[in-house]
Enzyme design. Structure first.
Site, mmCIF file in Angstrom:
data_model
loop_
_atom_site.group_PDB
_atom_site.id
_atom_site.type_symbol
_atom_site.label_atom_id
_atom_site.label_comp_id
_atom_site.label_asym_id
_atom_site.label_seq_id
_atom_site.Cartn_x
_atom_site.Cartn_y
_atom_site.Cartn_z
ATOM 1 N N GLY A 125 37.607 32.411 36.599
ATOM 2 C CA GLY A 125 37.799 33.124 37.858
ATOM 3 C C GLY A 125 39.270 33.290 38.178
ATOM 4 O O GLY A 125 39.818 32.585 39.046
ATOM 5 N N TYR A 126 39.924 34.204 37.498
ATOM 6 C CA TYR A 126 41.347 34.466 37.723
ATOM 7 C C TYR A 126 41.529 35.773 38.516
ATOM 8 O O TYR A 126 42.059 35.784 39.608
ATOM 9 C CB TYR A 126 42.081 34.616 36.385
ATOM 10 C CG TYR A 126 42.554 33.348 35.715
ATOM 11 C CD1 TYR A 126 41.886 32.145 35.871
ATOM 12 C CD2 TYR A 126 43.674 33.357 34.887
ATOM 13 C CE1 TYR A 126 42.326 30.993 35.230
ATOM 14 C CE2 TYR A 126 44.124 32.215 34.247
ATOM 15 C CZ TYR A 126 43.448 31.037 34.416
ATOM 16 O OH TYR A 126 43.893 29.915 33.781
ATOM 17 N N GLU A 242 44.301 31.320 25.560
ATOM 18 C CA GLU A 242 43.579 32.602 25.496
ATOM 19 C C GLU A 242 44.288 33.550 24.523
ATOM 20 O O GLU A 242 43.664 34.155 23.660
ATOM 21 C CB GLU A 242 43.513 33.230 26.889
ATOM 22 C CG GLU A 242 42.804 34.570 26.899
ATOM 23 C CD GLU A 242 42.453 35.041 28.311
ATOM 24 O OE1 GLU A 242 42.775 34.347 29.294
ATOM 25 O OE2 GLU A 242 41.850 36.110 28.404
ATOM 26 N N GLU A 372 49.812 48.061 28.211
ATOM 27 C CA GLU A 372 51.137 48.274 28.811
ATOM 28 C C GLU A 372 51.870 46.931 28.958
ATOM 29 O O GLU A 372 53.069 46.835 28.678
ATOM 30 C CB GLU A 372 51.014 48.955 30.188
ATOM 31 C CG GLU A 372 50.601 50.415 30.147
ATOM 32 C CD GLU A 372 49.110 50.597 29.863
ATOM 33 O OE1 GLU A 372 48.330 49.637 30.020
ATOM 34 O OE2 GLU A 372 48.719 51.713 29.465
HETATM 35 C C1 FAD Z 1 36.157 43.231 29.258
HETATM 36 C C2 FAD Z 1 36.970 42.520 30.314
HETATM 37 C C3 FAD Z 1 36.711 41.198 30.584
HETATM 38 C C4 FAD Z 1 37.442 40.530 31.560
HETATM 39 N N1 FAD Z 1 37.117 39.219 31.830
HETATM 40 C C5 FAD Z 1 37.794 38.562 32.805
HETATM 41 C C6 FAD Z 1 37.428 37.214 33.151
HETATM 42 O O1 FAD Z 1 36.487 36.627 32.581
HETATM 43 N N2 FAD Z 1 38.105 36.598 34.138
HETATM 44 C C7 FAD Z 1 39.133 37.202 34.790
HETATM 45 O O2 FAD Z 1 39.719 36.552 35.665
HETATM 46 N N3 FAD Z 1 39.492 38.485 34.513
HETATM 47 C C8 FAD Z 1 38.842 39.174 33.527
HETATM 48 N N4 FAD Z 1 39.186 40.476 33.234
HETATM 49 C C9 FAD Z 1 40.229 41.134 34.030
HETATM 50 C C10 FAD Z 1 41.522 41.409 33.259
HETATM 51 O O3 FAD Z 1 42.251 40.223 33.072
HETATM 52 C C11 FAD Z 1 42.297 42.442 34.085
HETATM 53 O O4 FAD Z 1 41.526 43.632 34.122
HETATM 54 C C12 FAD Z 1 43.649 42.748 33.487
HETATM 55 O O5 FAD Z 1 44.501 41.624 33.580
HETATM 56 C C13 FAD Z 1 44.304 43.955 34.189
HETATM 57 O O6 FAD Z 1 44.320 43.783 35.568
HETATM 58 P P1 FAD Z 1 43.754 44.898 36.565
HETATM 59 O O7 FAD Z 1 42.421 45.330 36.058
HETATM 60 O O8 FAD Z 1 43.849 44.353 37.933
HETATM 61 O O9 FAD Z 1 44.722 46.131 36.374
HETATM 62 P P2 FAD Z 1 46.148 46.301 37.061
HETATM 63 O O10 FAD Z 1 46.960 45.072 36.828
HETATM 64 O O11 FAD Z 1 45.977 46.778 38.460
HETATM 65 O O12 FAD Z 1 46.753 47.462 36.181
HETATM 66 C C14 FAD Z 1 46.431 48.864 36.394
HETATM 67 C C15 FAD Z 1 47.237 49.687 35.404
HETATM 68 O O13 FAD Z 1 48.636 49.508 35.662
HETATM 69 C C16 FAD Z 1 49.310 49.062 34.501
HETATM 70 N N5 FAD Z 1 50.370 48.093 34.859
HETATM 71 C C17 FAD Z 1 50.254 47.027 35.699
HETATM 72 N N6 FAD Z 1 51.413 46.344 35.770
HETATM 73 C C18 FAD Z 1 52.264 46.982 34.934
HETATM 74 C C19 FAD Z 1 53.619 46.746 34.537
HETATM 75 N N7 FAD Z 1 54.302 45.713 35.023
HETATM 76 N N8 FAD Z 1 54.177 47.597 33.627
HETATM 77 C C20 FAD Z 1 53.481 48.648 33.114
HETATM 78 N N9 FAD Z 1 52.201 48.928 33.462
HETATM 79 C C21 FAD Z 1 51.597 48.100 34.336
HETATM 80 C C22 FAD Z 1 48.232 48.376 33.676
HETATM 81 O O14 FAD Z 1 48.567 48.344 32.296
HETATM 82 C C23 FAD Z 1 47.023 49.244 33.952
HETATM 83 O O15 FAD Z 1 47.025 50.382 33.122
HETATM 84 C C24 FAD Z 1 38.471 41.184 32.267
HETATM 85 C C25 FAD Z 1 38.736 42.525 31.996
HETATM 86 C C26 FAD Z 1 38.004 43.194 31.034
HETATM 87 C C27 FAD Z 1 38.293 44.635 30.780
#
Ligand code: FAD
Length: 387
Positions: A125-126, A242, A372
């Site tokens: 739960g991150y 991870e 990214e």
């Molecule tokens: C299949 C799957 C399983 C997952 N399982 C888990 C889980 O079990 N537990 C959990 O806690 N999370 C989980 N996640 C979540 C995952 O860790 C996040 O989706 C990921 O870290 C991206 O965060 P966000 O979706 O909030 O996108 P955001 O961080 O909002 O990013 C949106 C867009 O902006 C870009 N962006 C953001 N910051 C920057 C930067 N500094 N420079 C350039 N571009 C940037 C990103 O690359 C992306 O294209 C899972 C995701 C997926 C797809």
């Protein structure tokens, strides 16, 4: 790099092969989620009986203290047989090693054995709606009241939460501290009243991850890992495990064989598609990229065998592997046309599942750090470019 195996490593491989030959599960394509979980739990229990779960864990915690090369051999032998590692991948790869590093003796005794035996399955739960790439912006609160922390907030994208028994949860215990300094790392029993799990249906039609809502959820104080407000350090340890273990291990032999078989099967202009030079060249290019990636992986392995920490190659492997995986799936769907929708591996059909693979492949470019973010890491730490 040295690509040969020692006598001890060959003996390890032989022992594993003998065990697998005697214990191979029947081929299964479980029809429901419950059936899939039951299959994975049963398989993990069998592996556990043979002491093949968490082989990299130290012996005192129920592992084999396996070397890196033994882990590579283990992953290789399972992959060749298309076998999963069990029901509790996050528990084995992330939670167990984090607890061994940061947990109290009571926490280790309480949780580690049940991670190995698949009696307790874990989720992570991150992420939150406003905290993904910038994880430290998380807003879920945990307020200390007597013997408990009371948790309120929302998590999202939590893989497997709908079938998890426990969760590693990041929550803010000091809202006034700078954002990396007010977070704590809690172990939460998913059966605690106040937790609502809502599956999110993906474009594949599956529902592998979830939203989680916490309303006045009491978490006993003894379930904190590390110090209060110092959870960021613990969270980073989990992320290091991870990055070292998940998401970087794409295997392309199977998909490329399957793509070649599909290209032999479908007809283009009255001839098998594989006879067209463009298709043959593309298959060769994918194979070259996959081979280059494998050798880069060996370079990373060599570093670690020499006792050096995992380098930024981990980010390169995650980036290149997940993007190549996506391009292969997209190409296969374009090549197969309507055949890509066939979802079986029956004789006489083009090998199936390509549509689902394409839809799922995008997720791997996001999970565990987006492409990214990996590019940022490579730019800053490998190429030394300015921020
Ligand atoms: C299949 C799957 C399983 C997952 N399982 C888990 C889980 O079990 N537990 C959990 O806690 N999370 C989980 N996640 C979540 C995952 O860790 C996040 O989706 C990921 O870290 C991206 O965060 P966000 O979706 O909030 O996108 P955001 O961080 O909002 O990013 C949106 C867009 O902006 C870009 N962006 C953001 N910051 C920057 C930067 N500094 N420079 C350039 N571009 C940037 C990103 O690359 C992306 O294209 C899972 C995701 C997926 C797809």
């Amino acid at each position: 790099m040295d690509l040969s195996f020692s006598a001890a490593e060959e003996a390890f491989r032989a022992e594993l092969r003998t065990w697998l030959a005697a214990n191979l599960p029947p081929p299964a394509e479980p029809a429901t989620l419950a059936a899939e979980v039951a299959f994975l739990r049963a398989w993990q229990r069998k592996l556990h009986d043979g002491r093949w779960v968490g082989i990299h864990w130290p012996r005192e915690y129920g592992g084999r203290g396996a070397t890196l090369m033994e882990q590579v051999i283990f992953a290789d032998e399972l992959a060749k047989r298309r076998l999963p590692g069990g029901a509790n991948v996050l528990g084995i790869l992330l939670v167990g090693p984090t607890l061994m590093h940061w947990g109290t003796e009571a926490q280790k005794n309480r949780f580690l054995p049940k991670i190995l035996s698949a009696d307790e399955i874990w989720c992570q739960g991150y992420s939150e709606p406003g905290a993904g790439s910038d994880l430290a912006s998380l807003q879920t609160r945990a307020i200390e009241q007597g013997d408990v922390f009371v948790v309120n907030g929302q998590k999202v994208w939590t893989s497997g939460a709908h079938r998890a028994d426990w969760c590693i949860l990041l929550a803010r215990t000091d809202p006034n501290a700078p954002k990396h300094q007010g977070i704590s790392y809690l172990l939460v029993d998913m059966k605690t009243p106040g937790i609502t799990v809502r599956p999110l249906v993906q474009m594949t039609g599956g529902a592998g991850f979830n939203e989680m809502f916490f309303e006045d959820v009491p978490v006993p104080r003894e379930n904190i890992v590390g110090e209060r407000n110092r959870g960021w350090e613990v969270a980073i340890t989990t992320l290091m495990f991870e990055r070292a273990g998940l998401g970087t291990d794409f295997r392309f032999e199977g998909p490329l064989e399957s793509l070649a078989a599909a290209a032999r099967h479908v007809q283009r202009d009255g001839r098998p598609a594989i006879e067209a030079p463009g298709n043959r060249q593309q298959l060769a290019k994918f194979t070259i990229e996959a081979t280059a990636l494998r050798y880069s992986g060996y370079r990373q392995l060599t570093r670690r065998l020499r006792g050096q920490p995992p380098g930024p190659e981990g980010s390169m492997a995650k980036l290149v592997g997940s993007e190549l995986n996506l391009r292969i799936a997209q190409y296969a769907v374009a090549l197969l046309g309507p055949h890509a929708q066939i979802d079986t591996n029956e004789a006489g059909e083009a090998p199936g599942h390509w549509l689902a693979r394409e839809l799922m492949a995008r997720a791997h470019t996001i999970a565990g750090g987006t492409s990214e973010i990996q590019r940022n890491i490579v730019a800053e730490r490998v190429l030394g470019l300015p921020r």
